[in-house]
Design a protein around this motif. Structure first.
Motif, PDB file in Angstrom:
ATOM      1  N   ALA A   1      72.719  71.141 -20.857  1.00  0.00           N
ATOM      2  CA  ALA A   1      71.583  70.777 -19.795  1.00  0.00           C
ATOM      3  C   ALA A   1      69.957  69.669 -20.383  1.00  0.00           C
ATOM      4  O   ALA A   1      69.532  69.530 -19.201  1.00  0.00           O
ATOM      5  N   GLU A   2      69.903  69.344 -21.354  1.00  0.00           N
ATOM      6  CA  GLU A   2      69.260  68.499 -21.846  1.00  0.00           C
ATOM      7  C   GLU A   2      70.048  67.028 -21.682  1.00  0.00           C
ATOM      8  O   GLU A   2      68.815  65.812 -21.253  1.00  0.00           O
ATOM      9  N   LYS A   3      71.216  66.532 -21.286  1.00  0.00           N
ATOM     10  CA  LYS A   3      72.083  65.426 -21.631  1.00  0.00           C
ATOM     11  C   LYS A   3      72.453  65.819 -19.337  1.00  0.00           C
ATOM     12  O   LYS A   3      72.558  64.283 -19.462  1.00  0.00           O
ATOM     13  N   VAL A   4      72.202  65.963 -19.081  1.00  0.00           N
ATOM     14  CA  VAL A   4      72.214  66.184 -17.406  1.00  0.00           C
ATOM     15  C   VAL A   4      71.123  65.123 -17.164  1.00  0.00           C
ATOM     16  O   VAL A   4      69.966  65.421 -17.636  1.00  0.00           O
ATOM     17  N   ARG A   5      71.305  64.094 -16.593  1.00  0.00           N
ATOM     18  CA  ARG A   5      70.322  63.611 -15.817  1.00  0.00           C
ATOM     19  C   ARG A   5      70.032  64.032 -14.210  1.00  0.00           C
ATOM     20  O   ARG A   5      71.300  64.276 -13.450  1.00  0.00           O
ATOM     21  N   ILE A   6      68.831  64.429 -14.131  1.00  0.00           N
ATOM     22  CA  ILE A   6      68.024  65.129 -12.605  1.00  0.00           C
ATOM     23  C   ILE A   6      67.566  63.319 -12.373  1.00  0.00           C
ATOM     24  O   ILE A   6      66.705  63.586 -12.620  1.00  0.00           O
ATOM     25  N   LEU A   7      67.950  63.405 -10.965  1.00  0.00           N
ATOM     26  CA  LEU A   7      67.086  62.952 -10.166  1.00  0.00           C
ATOM     27  C   LEU A   7      66.306  63.282  -9.006  1.00  0.00           C
ATOM     28  O   LEU A   7      66.688  64.329  -8.582  1.00  0.00           O
ATOM     29  N   TYR A   8      65.227  62.857  -8.541  1.00  0.00           N
ATOM     30  CA  TYR A   8      64.448  63.291  -7.600  1.00  0.00           C
ATOM     31  C   TYR A   8      64.388  61.722  -6.580  1.00  0.00           C
ATOM     32  O   TYR A   8      64.554  60.779  -7.004  1.00  0.00           O
ATOM     33  N   GLY A   9      65.257  62.303  -6.029  1.00  0.00           N
ATOM     34  CA  GLY A   9      64.857  61.300  -4.441  1.00  0.00           C
ATOM     35  C   GLY A   9      63.972  62.074  -3.166  1.00  0.00           C
ATOM     36  O   GLY A   9      64.190  63.332  -3.142  1.00  0.00           O
ATOM     37  N   GLY A  10      63.609  61.040  -2.719  1.00  0.00           N
ATOM     38  CA  GLY A  10      63.061  61.464  -1.523  1.00  0.00           C
ATOM     39  C   GLY A  10      61.401  60.886  -1.428  1.00  0.00           C
ATOM     40  O   GLY A  10      60.055  61.087  -1.647  1.00  0.00           O
ATOM     41  N   SER A  11      61.757  59.279  -0.947  1.00  0.00           N
ATOM     42  CA  SER A  11      61.011  58.291  -0.387  1.00  0.00           C
ATOM     43  C   SER A  11      60.043  58.039  -1.641  1.00  0.00           C
ATOM     44  O   SER A  11      58.729  57.452  -1.453  1.00  0.00           O
ATOM     45  N   VAL A  12      60.800  57.026  -2.768  1.00  0.00           N
ATOM     46  CA  VAL A  12      60.945  56.964  -3.910  1.00  0.00           C
ATOM     47  C   VAL A  12      61.058  55.330  -3.800  1.00  0.00           C
ATOM     48  O   VAL A  12      60.979  54.942  -3.028  1.00  0.00           O
ATOM     49  N   LYS A  13      59.420  54.775  -3.943  1.00  0.00           N
ATOM     50  CA  LYS A  13      58.405  53.642  -3.571  1.00  0.00           C
ATOM     51  C   LYS A  13      58.489  52.557  -5.017  1.00  0.00           C
ATOM     52  O   LYS A  13      57.857  53.785  -5.703  1.00  0.00           O
ATOM     53  N   PRO A  14      58.255  52.070  -5.024  1.00  0.00           N
ATOM     54  CA  PRO A  14      57.372  50.959  -6.296  1.00  0.00           C
ATOM     55  C   PRO A  14      56.357  51.597  -6.491  1.00  0.00           C
ATOM     56  O   PRO A  14      55.074  51.190  -7.902  1.00  0.00           O
ATOM     57  N   GLU A  15      55.374  52.017  -5.600  1.00  0.00           N
ATOM     58  CA  GLU A  15      54.084  53.108  -5.075  1.00  0.00           C
ATOM     59  C   GLU A  15      54.081  53.797  -5.998  1.00  0.00           C
ATOM     60  O   GLU A  15      52.370  54.638  -6.460  1.00  0.00           O
ATOM     61  N   ASN A  16      54.887  54.543  -5.994  1.00  0.00           N
ATOM     62  CA  ASN A  16      55.046  56.021  -6.570  1.00  0.00           C
ATOM     63  C   ASN A  16      55.933  56.127  -7.305  1.00  0.00           C
ATOM     64  O   ASN A  16      55.699  57.522  -7.976  1.00  0.00           O
ATOM     65  N   VAL A  17      56.738  55.728  -7.679  1.00  0.00           N
ATOM     66  CA  VAL A  17      58.288  55.639  -9.092  1.00  0.00           C
ATOM     67  C   VAL A  17      57.197  56.113  -9.955  1.00  0.00           C
ATOM     68  O   VAL A  17      57.734  56.812 -10.876  1.00  0.00           O
ATOM     69  N   SER A  18      56.451  55.484 -10.537  1.00  0.00           N
ATOM     70  CA  SER A  18      55.607  55.459 -12.431  1.00  0.00           C
ATOM     71  C   SER A  18      55.314  57.665 -11.880  1.00  0.00           C
ATOM     72  O   SER A  18      55.604  57.763 -13.161  1.00  0.00           O
ATOM     73  N   GLU A  19      54.563  57.932 -10.645  1.00  0.00           N
ATOM     74  CA  GLU A  19      54.506  59.248 -10.481  1.00  0.00           C
ATOM     75  C   GLU A  19      55.766  60.351 -10.776  1.00  0.00           C
ATOM     76  O   GLU A  19      55.585  61.263 -12.089  1.00  0.00           O
ATOM     77  N   TYR A  20      56.311  60.129 -10.509  1.00  0.00           N
ATOM     78  CA  TYR A  20      57.590  60.673 -10.560  1.00  0.00           C
ATOM     79  C   TYR A  20      58.740  60.555 -12.488  1.00  0.00           C
ATOM     80  O   TYR A  20      59.358  61.266 -12.787  1.00  0.00           O
TER      81      TYR A  20
END
Length: 103
Positions: A57-76
């Motif tokens: 489970a620790e090796k699996v990469r889990i991505l978030y998608g949903g209007s990821v932009k330069p303005e909010n990417v650092s939060e995610y």
């Protein structure tokens, strides 16, 4: 996920990339609150842990998608269970996409 991954071995699961995007975010320009994205990604990781154990489970990469932009990417990207971004519309804007790639 349990049904979709039922025939996937632990060895194969180690190489998985799972992407989560809220249905309501697709094509809307709306994004989830960071805490909501973390909650869902954490749930996904815990399910993978139940299915395959903690090391996998620790090796699996889990991505978030949903209007990821330069303005909010650092939060995610600051969230413990968000390992990357699934970029949609921002990939069509070269300057925005370059900022995301170079994050």
């Amino acid at each position: 996920m349990e049904i979709g991954l039922k025939d996937v071995s632990a060895q194969q699961a180690e190489t998985l990339v799972v992407a989560y995007e809220p249905v309501w975010a697709i094509g809307t320009g709306k994004n989830a609150k960071p805490e909501d994205a973390q909650n869902v990604n954490s749930f996904i990781r815990k399910l993978l842990e139940k299915m395959y154990g903690t090391p996998v489970a620790e090796k699996v990469r889990i991505l978030y998608g949903g209007s990821v932009k330069p303005e909010n990417v650092s939060e995610y990207m600051a969230l413990p269970d968000v390992d990357g971004a699934l970029v949609g519309g921002a990939s069509l804007k070269p300057d925005d996409f370059l900022k995301l790639v170079n994050y």
